[in-house]
Each structure stands twice: as C-alpha cells, then as structure tokens.
Design an enzyme around this catalytic site. Structure first.
Site, short mmCIF file in Angstrom:
data_model
loop_
_atom_site.label_atom_id
_atom_site.label_comp_id
_atom_site.label_asym_id
_atom_site.label_seq_id
_atom_site.Cartn_x
_atom_site.Cartn_y
_atom_site.Cartn_z
N ASP A 1 0.85 -1.30 -0.06
CA ASP A 1 0.10 0.09 -0.09
C ASP A 1 0.65 1.15 0.09
OD1 ASP A 1 -1.96 -2.10 0.21
OD2 ASP A 1 -2.76 -1.20 2.09
N LYS B 1 -6.78 -4.78 -3.35
CA LYS B 1 -7.63 -5.48 -2.37
C LYS B 1 -8.63 -4.48 -1.94
CE LYS B 1 -4.03 -4.13 1.14
NZ LYS B 1 -4.82 -2.99 1.78
N CYS C 1 -2.12 -2.50 7.56
CA CYS C 1 -1.84 -3.26 6.41
C CYS C 1 -0.65 -3.98 6.36
CB CYS C 1 -2.18 -2.46 5.21
SG CYS C 1 -3.96 -1.93 5.13
#
Length: 193
Positions: free
Chosen positions: A12, A101, A143
């Site tokens: 990310d 995602k 994350c």
C-alpha cells in the site's frame, strides 16, 4: 534462504497513505522514496516483487462520514483515482505482480487481494515457490502488520524491514511490532536484510 525463494511485498505505498493523502502517514513520502532506493539496490535478492494497493469501490462500513479511526475511516484508496495508484517514487521499479484489495470490504491484508488475472497473493507466491517474504510499506500498524501476520499464517518465514515502514502513530506501531514478534516475525532494518 536464497533469493530464488524470497519475495518482497510492498504494501500500500500509495499517495492516499502519504502526506496530503486522505489517510496520510507522517513520513509516508520518505518511506516511498526509501523503498524505491532499496529496490534499486537490492532487486537481485528477490525472486519476486509484489505490490498491494487499497482499491476501494464500495467497502461498506469501512468508510464513514464520522470515522472512529479504528474500524471506520474517511474515504481513501478509491479505485481509479490518483490517490489509489502506486506512489510516483515507485515508477520504473520492476514489479512482478500487482495485487489490489478491498473493492467491497475493508481488506487490511494483501492476502485478501487479487491481481488482474484473479490470482490471490497466496496463489502468486505459491506459483513462484516462495518460502520467505520481506514486508515493507504503509502503514506498519495496519496493512503491513496484517499482511505479515497472514504470511506467517501461510507458513512463510516473514521479516518486516523496520526502516521501510511507518505506523499511523508510535503507540500503534509499538503494538504492531509486539504482535509481529509474538507471532514469529523477524523485525530488522533493510541494511541487515
């Protein structure tokens, strides 16, 4: 472990999680640049480099107009927007797979995502006979932590490169590092990887 069995998971690293983004992490831009520099120097150590991206279409209760910043968040990583793309510092970096995602769910872990061919992160790693992973990216407390924990759960030897990630807050970062150590992850700086 030889490079033929190790993957780098870049979690990310998107403008939405850097300074000026919807959920900017202090130091996010610097982390993006440091990851790019590390990859330029260390690409040969990895059989596979995989990026993950928050790519939200309609994640339901994950978004809120009155977020609690625990289970609900302001809109971020909205699919197709510049904030959801990979950070510009990563342009030109050789990436083997890109996993998106969270289209219709929160999806903190990269293992909840799929590439454009529909393969999960786990399937991609298995196809390349990966047995160990290094995890970097944003944010360490969310994350990165969840991706690393899922990697451990999948039986992969897992390291988090501590200088190539930042938490949302130092307190949450300490909690994430404790959870990772307790689960069996190795935490070390990239110059020792």
């Amino acid at each position: 472990m030889t490079s033929t069995h190790r993957a780098l998971l870049v979690v990310d690293v998107q403008p939405t999680f850097c300074e000026g983004g919807a959920l900017g992490v202090d130091g996010g831009d610097a982390v993006a640049g440091a990851i790019a520099d590390y990859l330029s120097a260390a690409r040969g150590k990895y059989a596979l480099v995989v990026t993950t991206q928050d790519w939200h279409v309609d994640p339901g209760g994950h978004f809120s107009e009155t977020p609690d910043f625990v289970d609900t968040w302001p809109p971020h990583g909205i699919a197709g927007t510049p904030e959801a793309e990979l950070h510009p510092a990563l342009e030109g970096i050789a990436v083997d797979a890109r996993v998106k995602k969270g289209a219709y769910a929160a999806a903190y872990s990269g293992f909840e995502g799929r590439d454009d061919s529909g393969r999960t992160l786990g399937e991609i790693l298995t196809a390349h006979q990966i047995t160990s992973v290094d995890v970097v990216g944003l944010a360490e407390s969310h994350c990165v932590k969840d991706t690393a924990l899922d990697a451990l759960g999948a039986g992969l030897a897992t390291r988090v490169l501590t200088d190539l990630t930042k938490p949302v807050s130092e307190e949450l970062g300490e909690a994430a590092r404790a959870a990772l150590r307790d689960a069996g992850a190795e935490l070390l700086p990239s110059d020792r990887a």
